[in-house]
Motif scaffolding. Structure first.
Motif, mmCIF file in Angstrom:
data_model
loop_
_atom_site.group_PDB
_atom_site.id
_atom_site.type_symbol
_atom_site.label_atom_id
_atom_site.label_comp_id
_atom_site.label_asym_id
_atom_site.label_seq_id
_atom_site.Cartn_x
_atom_site.Cartn_y
_atom_site.Cartn_z
ATOM 1 N N ALA A 15 0.825 -1.210 0.000
ATOM 2 C CA ALA A 15 0.000 0.000 0.000
ATOM 3 C C ALA A 15 0.854 1.254 0.000
ATOM 4 C CB ALA A 15 -0.943 0.009 1.209
ATOM 5 N N THR A 16 1.923 1.268 0.789
ATOM 6 C CA THR A 16 2.761 2.464 0.818
ATOM 7 C C THR A 16 3.614 2.585 -0.432
ATOM 8 O OG1 THR A 16 4.366 1.304 2.210
ATOM 9 C CG2 THR A 16 2.780 2.749 3.323
ATOM 10 N N ALA A 17 4.031 1.458 -1.019
ATOM 11 C CA ALA A 17 4.762 1.519 -2.286
ATOM 12 C C ALA A 17 3.870 2.112 -3.369
ATOM 13 C CB ALA A 17 5.249 0.130 -2.692
ATOM 14 N N LEU A 18 2.634 1.643 -3.425
ATOM 15 C CA LEU A 18 1.691 2.184 -4.406
ATOM 16 C C LEU A 18 1.363 3.646 -4.097
ATOM 17 C CD1 LEU A 18 -0.755 -0.834 -4.826
ATOM 18 C CD2 LEU A 18 0.911 0.027 -6.484
ATOM 19 N N THR A 19 1.260 3.964 -2.811
ATOM 20 C CA THR A 19 0.963 5.346 -2.419
ATOM 21 C C THR A 19 2.055 6.289 -2.892
ATOM 22 O OG1 THR A 19 -0.301 4.621 -0.497
ATOM 23 C CG2 THR A 19 0.516 6.873 -0.459
ATOM 24 N N ASP A 20 3.310 5.904 -2.690
ATOM 25 C CA ASP A 20 4.392 6.773 -3.130
ATOM 26 C C ASP A 20 4.489 6.836 -4.648
ATOM 27 O OD1 ASP A 20 7.112 7.648 -1.133
ATOM 28 O OD2 ASP A 20 5.119 7.156 -0.393
ATOM 29 N N ALA A 21 4.229 5.725 -5.313
ATOM 30 C CA ALA A 21 4.223 5.751 -6.777
ATOM 31 C C ALA A 21 3.140 6.704 -7.279
ATOM 32 C CB ALA A 21 3.989 4.336 -7.320
ATOM 33 N N VAL A 22 1.981 6.633 -6.676
ATOM 34 C CA VAL A 22 0.878 7.513 -7.062
ATOM 35 C C VAL A 22 1.215 8.965 -6.729
ATOM 36 C CG1 VAL A 22 -1.533 8.097 -6.525
ATOM 37 C CG2 VAL A 22 -0.894 5.730 -7.004
ATOM 38 N N TYR A 23 1.877 9.192 -5.602
ATOM 39 C CA TYR A 23 2.275 10.555 -5.228
ATOM 40 C C TYR A 23 3.232 11.149 -6.260
ATOM 41 C CZ TYR A 23 4.422 14.461 -2.859
ATOM 42 O OH TYR A 23 4.892 15.707 -2.564
ATOM 43 N N VAL A 24 4.174 10.343 -6.719
ATOM 44 C CA VAL A 24 5.112 10.819 -7.742
ATOM 45 C C VAL A 24 4.355 11.155 -9.025
ATOM 46 C CG1 VAL A 24 7.073 10.160 -9.202
ATOM 47 C CG2 VAL A 24 7.115 9.658 -6.760
ATOM 48 N N MET A 25 3.396 10.308 -9.395
ATOM 49 C CA MET A 25 2.602 10.577 -10.595
ATOM 50 C C MET A 25 1.735 11.828 -10.397
ATOM 51 S SD MET A 25 3.694 8.357 -12.645
ATOM 52 C CE MET A 25 2.573 8.581 -13.990
ATOM 53 N N PHE A 26 1.208 12.012 -9.189
ATOM 54 C CA PHE A 26 0.439 13.210 -8.872
ATOM 55 C C PHE A 26 1.303 14.458 -9.050
ATOM 56 C CE2 PHE A 26 -0.195 16.332 -5.421
ATOM 57 C CZ PHE A 26 -1.400 16.890 -5.837
ATOM 58 N N THR A 27 2.488 14.422 -8.473
ATOM 59 C CA THR A 27 3.397 15.569 -8.573
ATOM 60 C C THR A 27 3.765 15.844 -10.018
ATOM 61 O OG1 THR A 27 4.267 15.048 -6.380
ATOM 62 C CG2 THR A 27 5.596 16.505 -7.762
ATOM 63 N N SER A 29 1.950 15.213 -12.618
ATOM 64 C CA SER A 29 0.764 15.807 -13.253
ATOM 65 C C SER A 29 0.600 17.269 -12.872
ATOM 66 C CB SER A 29 -0.496 15.032 -12.864
ATOM 67 O OG SER A 29 -0.446 13.722 -13.354
ATOM 68 N N VAL A 30 0.885 17.600 -11.614
ATOM 69 C CA VAL A 30 0.790 18.993 -11.170
ATOM 70 C C VAL A 30 1.809 19.844 -11.919
ATOM 71 C CG1 VAL A 30 1.176 20.548 -9.213
ATOM 72 C CG2 VAL A 30 -0.202 18.477 -8.919
ATOM 73 N N ILE A 31 3.032 19.350 -12.014
ATOM 74 C CA ILE A 31 4.083 20.096 -12.713
ATOM 75 C C ILE A 31 3.715 20.298 -14.176
ATOM 76 C CG2 ILE A 31 6.479 19.958 -13.519
ATOM 77 C CD1 ILE A 31 7.073 18.593 -10.784
ATOM 78 N N ALA A 32 3.096 19.270 -14.781
ATOM 79 C CA ALA A 32 2.680 19.363 -16.185
ATOM 80 C C ALA A 32 1.374 20.137 -16.349
ATOM 81 C CB ALA A 32 2.538 17.963 -16.775
ATOM 82 N N ARG A 33 0.777 20.563 -15.234
ATOM 83 C CA ARG A 33 -0.486 21.318 -15.229
ATOM 84 C C ARG A 33 -1.640 20.538 -15.867
ATOM 85 N NH1 ARG A 33 0.478 27.238 -14.411
ATOM 86 N NH2 ARG A 33 2.686 27.415 -14.047
ATOM 87 N N LYS A 34 -1.683 19.256 -15.579
ATOM 88 C CA LYS A 34 -2.771 18.396 -16.055
ATOM 89 C C LYS A 34 -3.764 18.255 -14.908
ATOM 90 C CE LYS A 34 0.132 15.863 -19.276
ATOM 91 N NZ LYS A 34 0.675 14.548 -19.642
ATOM 92 N N ARG A 35 -4.803 19.080 -14.939
ATOM 93 C CA ARG A 35 -5.733 19.172 -13.805
ATOM 94 C C ARG A 35 -6.485 17.880 -13.535
ATOM 95 N NH1 ARG A 35 -9.114 24.204 -15.522
ATOM 96 N NH2 ARG A 35 -8.758 23.167 -17.495
ATOM 97 N N VAL A 36 -7.047 17.269 -14.559
ATOM 98 C CA VAL A 36 -7.841 16.054 -14.350
ATOM 99 C C VAL A 36 -6.949 14.915 -13.875
ATOM 100 C CG1 VAL A 36 -9.293 14.329 -15.481
ATOM 101 C CG2 VAL A 36 -9.628 16.755 -15.983
ATOM 102 N N ALA A 37 -5.801 14.764 -14.507
ATOM 103 C CA ALA A 37 -4.872 13.706 -14.090
ATOM 104 C C ALA A 37 -4.426 13.924 -12.647
ATOM 105 C CB ALA A 37 -3.667 13.653 -15.024
ATOM 106 N N ALA A 38 -4.093 15.164 -12.302
ATOM 107 C CA ALA A 38 -3.665 15.467 -10.931
ATOM 108 C C ALA A 38 -4.784 15.156 -9.946
ATOM 109 C CB ALA A 38 -3.246 16.931 -10.818
ATOM 110 N N ALA A 39 -6.006 15.510 -10.270
ATOM 111 C CA ALA A 39 -7.132 15.241 -9.377
ATOM 112 C C ALA A 39 -7.351 13.735 -9.222
ATOM 113 C CB ALA A 39 -8.397 15.910 -9.904
ATOM 114 N N ASN A 40 -7.249 12.992 -10.302
ATOM 115 C CA ASN A 40 -7.416 11.533 -10.235
ATOM 116 C C ASN A 40 -6.320 10.888 -9.393
ATOM 117 O OD1 ASN A 40 -9.686 11.622 -11.861
ATOM 118 N ND2 ASN A 40 -8.561 11.190 -13.731
ATOM 119 N N TRP A 41 -5.064 11.304 -9.628
ATOM 120 C CA TRP A 41 -3.958 10.746 -8.849
ATOM 121 C C TRP A 41 -4.108 11.108 -7.380
ATOM 122 C CZ3 TRP A 41 -1.667 6.825 -10.682
ATOM 123 C CH2 TRP A 41 -1.308 6.722 -12.013
#
Length: 101
Positions: A15-27, A29-41
């Motif tokens: 769960a924490t491995a997946l959580t950190d992987a998702v956090y990296v993908m969230f970040t 998406s935020v840097i790329a300014r992809k709002r929907v992707a960031a919200a989903n992540w």
């Protein structure tokens, strides 16, 4: 002596491995300014982190498994996003003069 449920410990690591992987993908998406992707992540990030928190609040030893999973998730995701470490990127070239003095 501390008793550890191996399946719960593995679940916390996963769960924490997946959580950190998702956090990296969230970040990312935020840097790329992809709002929907960031919200989903972000939604997935909080869903996954809740399992780990609920699991290890009853026994502090599971925090160690959470830390291990966190490290694995961040490391593997950074490897997936950027590949193996190499030379740093070249510096950006200066912008051409736009006619202003």
């Amino acid at each position: 002596m501390l008793e550890i449920d191996i399946w719960l410990a593995l679940g916390v690591v996963l769960a924490t491995a997946l959580t950190d992987a998702v956090y990296v993908m969230f970040t990312s998406s935020v840097i790329a300014r992809k709002r929907v992707a960031a919200a989903n992540w972000s939604a997935l990030w909080y869903t996954l982190s809740s399992f780990a928190v609920i699991s290890y609040t009853n026994n502090w030893v599971y925090v160690l498994f959470a830390a291990l999973g966190s490290w694995i998730g961040a490391y593997l995701t950074m490897t997936y996003l950027h590949g193996p470490p190499g030379h740093p990127p070249a510096p950006l070239a200066p912008e051409p003069n736009s006619g202003q003095s």
